[in-house]
Design an enzyme around this catalytic site. Structure first.
Site: not given
Length: 874
Positions: A375, A424, A430
């Protein structure tokens, strides 16, 4: 031969060279490149005017991209002006390749490619132009002249000024919401790939392909009032030590069905670097972070997610930010015995150097982890793309699958590196999105590759879309790993929704556009084997959605639909079954922001459902003795015994322990190729302890095959705990000088003699509390826990504690000391900006001392907690 590419990495094509003619610049001012066959709808036109090249594209004779500049600039030469065309070569490509992910597993590619040899003064380079039935793409090839530094591109696209545009305001993690505007009416600024435009019946999706560490990523720059979108590199300077091939500037062109179904970005990418892909396994995942942010810190709660995944046949559980290596190995063993594999989240800075990756990745692989979610890369720079190259090669070598979050968009990575399961780069669940953008994504972001939207939020989030809308998303949104957004209890309260989720695959044999328009509604059909899945969603008012079934084959089909209960859009979906044909249409009334999903399968006699049985691994029992071998000195030995049973027949069973590096084991694995229920597989082994101090685990595993399962290999393990004691601390030792028995931190690593600061190890500042700086201590981030070995040889502990001055936002924490699990001392709630507080305790007779910080109760995530001058009297 392609410059800069070995023969093994060339396209696996049946390329046919059509001409090798040299064309002087004076001979023509325009060149037309058609598609690969006489029926191809697309043509590209390259024109040379006053030394400048421009490229345009047409579909069925209609201009979709007006002439726009082509070229680039280097430190040595401006390759965008004073150009001459020295010659050209043309060929038709025909190739096939297989994907592990995506909208279609088996791919067939045909394209016409023309290579133009160009000159700007003494400088030479090539423009490679490809035209296929679904798009036009070009790249630059620069020869090896001792290296090149690219300072920018002249590349641009010119649209119909009135074309409708769906644009993504640029940031390097591609998570903004898209805006609908026009090509000329869009505001000035930078926009991210892919960008979609519509002019009449023609759609154009602009993006790039085959980007790696040899170049930089790019974005589109627009000036107010202009229909032109220029390519701007993320770096001001792109360096190449030798020959250079730039990424493909890519325009996917066609009607909306052609654009949606296109695989052009993958078609243009480099072929797979992985020969054996048998270890790569897409699938569904239970994921806890969105519905309960603190749950990845909770071992027992993660077991609940494992049990839920096992009951429903989901192959994965993703443990997000907050997990601890104190219990992840045990969770992995618990999960794998139930047929569930563990995926782990990492901040990219934990893996940003070869040294860190060499330490971390083999360790999690040894735990049994099957993949990683990485991430916060948040960059399109050449340096970051070089990092992608490195971690992709290293995870592939370890057979670890990977998911990129906080990342760039797919550029064909999943073709080149088939273990890339998803990325993503989306304003996803999210972000707690409103449904208005949801019908845009299938026609934009998801066209170019797997998209980790994390769908199906039933009880978490804004709850502004219907349950029918949510249940359609894992069909509409392709992602090889599909991480579902809600908690087990939410899905259990929606049994019809859960039943559908248990059936939906995550990779597809075929994808078809059915109906819809960006921002309004979208309906797709995807095939897996002999079953078709349909997903349809809307944004805006209630309406009737109709989807043709022309994609079905001949004969009758059983079609099972799940849709919203009329008047109750937040209730569980209802199911209904009908027998239909390819000439029929599915039509359903849907509520505002609604949708529906369906499964279709051949209607054979006696068939009442399209569902396949949910798979479960055999029930097993594994007992080991001892479970805890206690303290052991280097060179000592102890005995392990184990017994294994299974409740149904299995094959190729092997029972054996594994030991850490530097340890040894005497005794052979125990085997049984046809292991029947009621049999007991048992063994004994003698283990010799290695020299490395600290906590160790000796897993004893039964590995076997169950041919009835799609993934037949099953791993059942338990571990013997062993502790090799370090020396008792010296009198006056600082805790920051001692080896950690264990360490868990709320954010980033526990730092020695520095503050916590951010995610990377060693990035902290001097320990500073209330304006006073301290030389020794620990920098932590609540909730944190550090345990050190005292060996019952120390008398007292003292420290000065408080929140570090780098905590600029409100924060609060408490500090606790525990001796062998019993509380010894605790502070009241301390807040940022306050002076340090003394904390001490009698540690006489304590074997393990734990330093713990907890949140002070305000729920803020800014608690950088310092243990200053933590000294022991021993």
């Amino acid at each position: 031969m392609w410059p800069g590419r070995s023969s093994a990495a060339l396209l696996l094509s049946l390329a046919i060279a059509l001409s090798l003619t040299a064309v002087p610049a004076s001979a023509a001012t325009g060149w037309t490149v058609t598609g690969p066959s006489s029926r191809s709808p697309l043509t590209a036109q390259l024109t040379l005017e006053a030394g400048q090249l421009k490229l345009s594209a047409a579909r069925a004779g209609r201009t979709v991209l007006a002439p726009a500049p082509v070229g680039l600039r280097t430190e040595r030469a401006d390759l965008s002006k004073d150009l001459k065309v020295l010659g050209q070569q043309q060929r038709v490509l025909a190739e096939r390749y297989t994907m592990t992910t995506g909208k279609r597993k088996e791919r067939a590619v045909r394209a016409r490619e023309t290579r133009f040899q160009l000159a700007a003064g003494d400088a030479r380079f090539e423009l490679v132009l490809r035209v296929s039935d679904d798009g036009v793409a070009y790249r630059y090839v620069l020869p090896d002249e001792g290296g090149t530094v690219v300072t920018g591109e002249a590349s641009a696209y010119r649209l119909d000024p009135a074309a409708t545009a769906w644009l993504l305001p640029y940031n390097a993690w591609y998570e903004n919401q898209r805006v609908e505007t026009t090509a000329a009416g869009a505001p000035a600024g930078e926009f991210g790939h892919p960008s979609l435009f519509q002019s009449g019946a023609d759609f154009v999706l602009l993006t790039e392909s085959d980007v790696d560490g040899s170049y930089s990523g790019s974005k589109l720059v627009h000036e107010a009032g202009s229909p032109t979108y220029a390519v701007k590199l993320a770096d001001e300077r792109v360096t190449a030590p030798g020959a250079l091939r730039t990424p493909w500037r890519t325009a996917i062109i066609g009607d909306l069905a052609t654009v949606t179904e296109s695989t052009l970005v993958d078609d243009l990418a480099a072929p797979s670097k992985i020969e054996d892909t048998s270890w790569i396994r897409p699938g569904k995942s239970a994921w806890s972070w969105l519905s309960e942010h603190q749950s990845p810190r909770d071992f027992d709660r993660q077991k609940v997610y494992v049990d839920f995944a096992a009951r429903n046949g989901w192959p994965y559980v993703l443990v997000d930010e907050g997990w601890s290596e104190d219990w992840v190995p045990e969770l992995t063993r618990y999960a794998r015995a139930r047929g569930v594999e563990v995926l782990l989240w990492f901040h990219w800075q934990t893996l940003d150097t070869p040294q860190k990756r060499a330490e971390v990745l083999p360790k999690v692989k040894a735990w049994g982890v099957k993949g990683v979610k990485v991430d916060f890369m948040e960059s399109d720079s050449q340096a970051r793309y070089a990092w992608y190259d490195e971690i992709l090669a290293e995870t592939a070598a370890l057979e670890l699958m990977i998911n990129f979050h906080g990342s760039t968009i797919p550029h064909g990575l999943a073709r080149t590196w088939p273990h890339v399961m998803t990325m993503e780069a989306i304003h996803g669940q999210e972000q707690l999105p409103q449904p208005a953008n949801n019908p845009v994504h299938p026609f934009t972001r998801n066209v170019v590759g797997s998209m980790d939207f994390t769908p199906v939020a039933l009880e978490v989030g804004p709850r502004t879309s219907s349950v029918g809308h949510e249940v359609a998303l894992p069909v509409l949104y392709e992602s090889a790993w599909q991480h579902f957004a809600d908690k087990p209890e939410a899905y259990d309260r929606h049994p019809n929704t859960l039943r559908f989720l248990n059936q939906v695959p995550t990779v597809w044999d075929e994808t078809r556009y059915l109906s819809g328009h960006p921002g309004d509604e979208a309906a797709l059909a995807r095939r897996s084997g002999d079953r078709w899945f349909v997903g349809a969603i809307t944004a805006g008012p209630a309406r009737t959605v109709s989807t043709p079934l022309s994609f079905l084959g001949e004969g009758e089909w059983l079609v099972e639909t799940v849709r919203d209960v009329p008047g109750s859009p937040r209730s569980d979906v209802q199911r209904e079954s009908r027998v239909l044909r390819a000439t029929d249409t599915l039509s359903h009334a849907v509520p505002a922001n609604g949708g529906f999903a369906a499964i279709a399968c051949p209607a054979t006699p006696g068939r009442t459902t399209c569902d396949k049985p949910v798979q479960h691994v055999p029930g097993t029992s594994l007992t080991i003795t001892p479970q805890d071998a206690g303290d052991r000195s280097p060179g000592s030995t102890f005995e392990i015994s184990a017994e294994f049973t299974a409740d149904r027949p299995v094959r190729d069973a092997v029972l054996a322990p594994s030991v850490p590096e530097g340890w040894s084991v005497a005794g052979e694995p125990v085997r049984d190729n046809d292991f029947a229920p009621g049999e007991v597989l048992s063994g004994k082994w003698t283990v010799t302890v290695g020299s490395r101090t600290g906590k160790h685990e000796i897993p004893v595993a039964a590995d076997f095959r169950d041919p009835s399962l799609d993934a037949p290999e099953v791993h059942v393990a338990k571990a013997v705990s062993v502790f090799v004691p370090p020396p008792v601390p010296a009198d006056g030792a600082s805790v920051s000088e001692l080896p950690f028995v264990s360490a868990a931190n709320g954010w980033g690593p526990v730092e020695r003699d520095r503050s916590n600061n951010d995610q990377a190890a060693g990035d902290g500042n001097p320990l500073t509390i209330g304006g006073v700086t301290y030389a020794k201590g620990l920098g932590t981030h609540a909730v944190s826990e550090v345990t050190v070995y005292l060996g019952r040889g120390c008398r007292s502990f003292t420290a000065l504690v408080g929140l570090d001055d780098e905590t600029t936002e409100p924060g609060s924490a408490t500090f606790q000391l525990l001796g062998d699990g019993e509380e010894l001392a605790e502070t009241p709630v301390l807040r940022g900006g306050s002076p340090a507080v003394a904390l001490s305790a009698d540690v006489t007779g304590v074997r393990m001392l734990t330093l713990r910080t907890t949140d002070g109760g305000d729920g803020k995530n800014h608690d950088h907690t310092d243990w200053a001058e933590p000294r022991l009297s021993c």
